[in-house]
Structures are given as C-alpha cells and as structure tokens.
Write an enzyme that holds these catalytic residues in place. Structure first.
Site: not given
Ligand code: ADP
Length: 449
Positions: A165, A201-202, A236, A276, A288, A292, A295, A338
């Site tokens: 999140g 991570e870069k 995000h 993603e 990631e 599930r 949206v 949205r």
C-alpha cells in the site's frame, strides 16, 4: 443444488460480484457492517448477514465474523474482492481449513507474493526482469553495506519485504543518508508489518506503470489478457487506467508476456492476478504481483470481452471454462476514470448524502457503481464511488467518449474528483500519452496552482 457464494466485501466490487454470480446461477450471501445497511447490492443478494459495527476492523476485516456468517448460511465459497482480506494469506488459509473455497490463489501463493523478496526471487527465476538491486541479508558492517549500495548506484530505494500500500519505502539520494534511512525503514517496517527485513532497489526515476492481467486454472495452465497503463496516479493511488498500454516496445512485451505466463505456471496460479511493472526506456521491471481482482479490471474486460469476475468464479467452483490464449482477441481502447468522494483540489475525503445525481450512458460507456440519489457515503471506507469506463476503436475516440460521459455525469451533495478528471482528459500530455507516474503530482497538480 446451485452453488452459493459469500461476498466478503462492499461497494462497487460487491455489486460486480453479485452480477457475475447471477449470470452463473450462483446464489449469493452478502455480509455488511452496521454502517452499510443501505448498500445497493444488499437488495440484489439472495441473503444478507450483518457482521458487526461500521469500523472495518470489526466487520470486513473480522475473520471470525465472516466465517461464522459462511457457516450459518452454508456457502460453498468466499469471494474476497479487493482490499480488506483479499491478500491476507491467513484469511485464505482459514477459509480452506473451515471447508470454504477461497476464490483466488492458494494461501501459499498469496503468502509468497506478499513477501516482496520472495516474489522478486520467484519472478526472476521465471525469466521476468526485476529492478536491479540487492535482496540478500544486509551486512552488519556499514562499509560493506555502503559498497553494495554504491555498486547499485544512487538514487536507491530501500524497501521493506513485508511492505504494501505504498508504505515501507524510502528513496536514498546519497551515501550519507544510507545507514540512517535503512534504520528508519527497518524500524517502521517492524512496527507496521512485524517484519523488519529490508532490501535495496535501484530507483527508477521516471517510469510508466504497466501491468499484465493473467488468469490461471490452478493446475499449471495460464493465459494473459494483455496490458494496462496505470501511470496517472497520486500518492501511488491510480486515478485513470487504460488498456492496452500504448507505445510499448513489442519485443520486450512479448518476452514479458512469456515470462509472466512462466511465473503463473510455476505457481500453479489459480484465478485472476496482475503482474505489475515499472516501464522505462523500453524495459519492463517487475515490482509486484497482486493476487486478486483489481479495481481497474473493467478496461481489460472491455477490450477482450472476457469476463474476469465470472472466470474467477468458474475456476474456483470448477465450472466449465476455456482458457485459450489464441481465442483472446483485442479490440480498440478502453479508459477508466475513478470517481472518488474527495475534494478535487485538497483531496480531503468528502462523505455525506448524495442529494442528486445523473449517470452517463450511451454507446461504449460502462458505469460500475453502488451509489444512488439519497445514498449516504459513509466516512469509514475507501472513497471510491464510481468507475466510468469508455470503449472506442482508438485511444483518441475513447478520450472523446470519456469527455462526453463526464459531461453528462453529475453528483450533488458531496464533493468528488469529477472536475479533476475533466481537466486531465483535456490535458495535452495525457492526450499525447506522454505522462509517467510522476506527472500528475509533480507537474499537472503543481501547474494547476
Ligand atoms: P506497494 O506494494 O506498497 O504498492 P510497490 O512495490 O508496488 O509497493 O511500489 C509502489 C510504487 O512505488 C510503484 O508503483 C512506484 O510508483 C514506486 N516504486 C516502487 N519501486 C520503485 C523503484 N525501484 N523506483 C522508482 N519507483 C518505485
């Protein structure tokens, strides 16, 4: 006996799930909180059970209450939707142990993909390109740690393996900040997620967010339903999504499709999932996998004609389904806006009573929402009110169709981000498809004054 499914969610996704169940002759049980007794989908559900007070912790996140409702109504399966318990592996495990089918992948897969280091390792082993970095144990010796970071090259992102999140992440610009930032991230991760493990991570400075929708049969076969571009985001949080992603390097895409399918096969992935990526300079970097429904699934449904929610149900309940890559055809372009109950300038939530509203309609327009005139938006949950989705044969025509749909749409009584969408839809950078994940916050909203 027809199947019976309990819907462990609220709002538009609960209604979406009921619609899919009806088409499949599956009977439905909807659970709801005391703050949600006026939700629209409850009127269309075969049975309803109140599971507790309005606070999500006491209702939609309350595993014992949900499982008791499942027991009481003797359902076959539980549909988690998105948010709440959808990616909680211990909930999936409890469903399995209590004899209810969890509609989604196995609890083991949810657990593996929920741990970012494990997810990156599995993705890499399947041939997916990951963001360059370091995911072994951080050495105690600060000099060794600094050398690892130097090798990756600044700026660097420190991430918590249990993060989610948008939390548990920190950008480090230079070596002076490395040790203190790592310590803070570990402490925060320990407090928030009960796991202090971090990795490096870069930092990818200006990428697009591109994702791939996958569907697996749980037995080692999987297909993909193409890409989505969700680069228009604030903090995000995605605001506008579209399918397919345009101006993508085709060779890189084909390789990424193949590797994504490999990952699903390796996991014996069951149901719908999203892989993603950050996309920059023609390269895909895995960030990631969401295990599930998302949206933004309607944009994919619109360009493929493939009903993702029905597929989730069919796979889980072992009903007939054809998952054949060659029979997936793509048509045109789809965009989703949205609509949130929030101030369009300050983004403060705006719950309250909807006094009047008008829903857009017409050729190529889809509207997924649980709200209606007179409905009181409660303050306890996510601010998503409605998703307006348009489909046309080109991106430009889809944008024009969305502008027209937004012009027809109005909500009175509460504030919404409707006008923000109207402004974005007329923005040259968006129309030219030149926006990255930083555009909305760093340029568009700043220019707006
Ligand atoms: P979460 O699970 O908390 O959503 P993600 O790993 O999906 O975390 O990252 C969330 C967002 O953070 C991404 O969509 C992107 O905007 C940003 N981000 C993550 N990793 C990087 C990175 N290495 N470089 C630049 N931005 C990143």
């Amino acid at each position: 006996m027809p199947f019976k499914v309990l819907i462990a969610n609220r709002g538009e996704i609960a209604l979406r799930a009921i619609r899919a169940c009806k088409e499949l002759n599956i009977s439905t049980v909807s659970v709801y909180s005391e703050g949600d007794k006026d939700l629209k989908h409850l009127k269309f559900s075969d049975e309803t059970v109140c599971i507790g007070p309005a606070s999500p912790l006491e209702s939609y996140l309350n595993t014992p209450a949900i499982l008791s409702a499942a027991e009481l109504t003797q359902v076959d399966a539980i549909y988690p939707g998105y948010g709440f318990l959808a990616e909680d592996y211990s909930f999936a495990e409890m469903c399995e142990k209590s004899g209810f089918k969890f509609i989604g992948p196995s609890s083991e897969t949810i657990k593996n993909m929920g741990d970012k280091i494990t997810a990156k390792t599995l993705a890499e082993e399947s041939g997916i390109q990951i963001v360059p970095g370091y995911k072994n144990d951080i050495p105690k010796d600060p000099e060794k740690f600094k050398n690892i970071a130097k090798e990756i090259g600044y700026p660097i992102m420190i991430k918590a393996t249990a993060g989610g999140g948008g939390r548990g992440m920190r950008v480090v610009e230079s070596e002076d900040e490395l040790i203190s930032s790592a310590e803070i991230t570990m402490q925060e991760a320990k407090n928030a997620f009960g796991n202090e493990k971090i990795y490096l991570e870069k930092f990818i400075p200006n990428p697009r967010h591109i994702e791939i929708q996958v569907i697996g049969d749980g037995k080692g076969h999987a297909i993909h339903l193409g890409t989505r571009d969700c680069s228009m985001q604030r903090r995000h949080q995605k605001i506008i999504e579209e399918a397919p992603a345009k101006n993508i390097d085709q060779d890189a895409l084909e390789k990424t499709y193949e590797a994504s399918i490999n990952l699903c096969k390796k996991l014996k992935y069951e149901g719908a999932g999203t892989i993603e990526f950050l996309y920059e300079n023609g390269e895909f970097y895995f960030i990631e996998m969401n295990t599930r429904i998302q949206v933004e699934h309607p944009v994919t449904e619109m360009i493929t004609g493939f009903d993702i929610v029905k597929a989730q149900l069919r796979i889980a309940l072992e009903m007939d389904i054809k998952l054949d890559q060659d029979s997936i055809n793509f048509f045109g372009h789809a965009i989703e806006c949205r609509i949130n109950a929030e101030d369009p300038k300050t983004f403060q939530p705006s719950p309250g009573k909807i006094t009047k509203m008008h829903i857009p309609g017409g050729f190529g327009i889809r509207y997924d929402s649980h709200i209606y005139g007179g409905y009181v938006v409660p303050p306890y949950y996510d601010s998503l009110l409605a998703k307006i989705i348009t489909l046309a044969n080109s991106r430009n025509s889809t944008i024009k169709r969305m502008i027209s749909a937004l012009d027809e749409f109005f909500i009175e009584g509460i504030k919404t981000n409707h006008s923000l969408h109207q402004e974005i839809l007329h923005d040259k950078t968006f129309i030219d498809n030149k926006h990255t994940i930083n555009y909305l916050e760093n340029e568009f909203l700043k220019n707006d004054g």
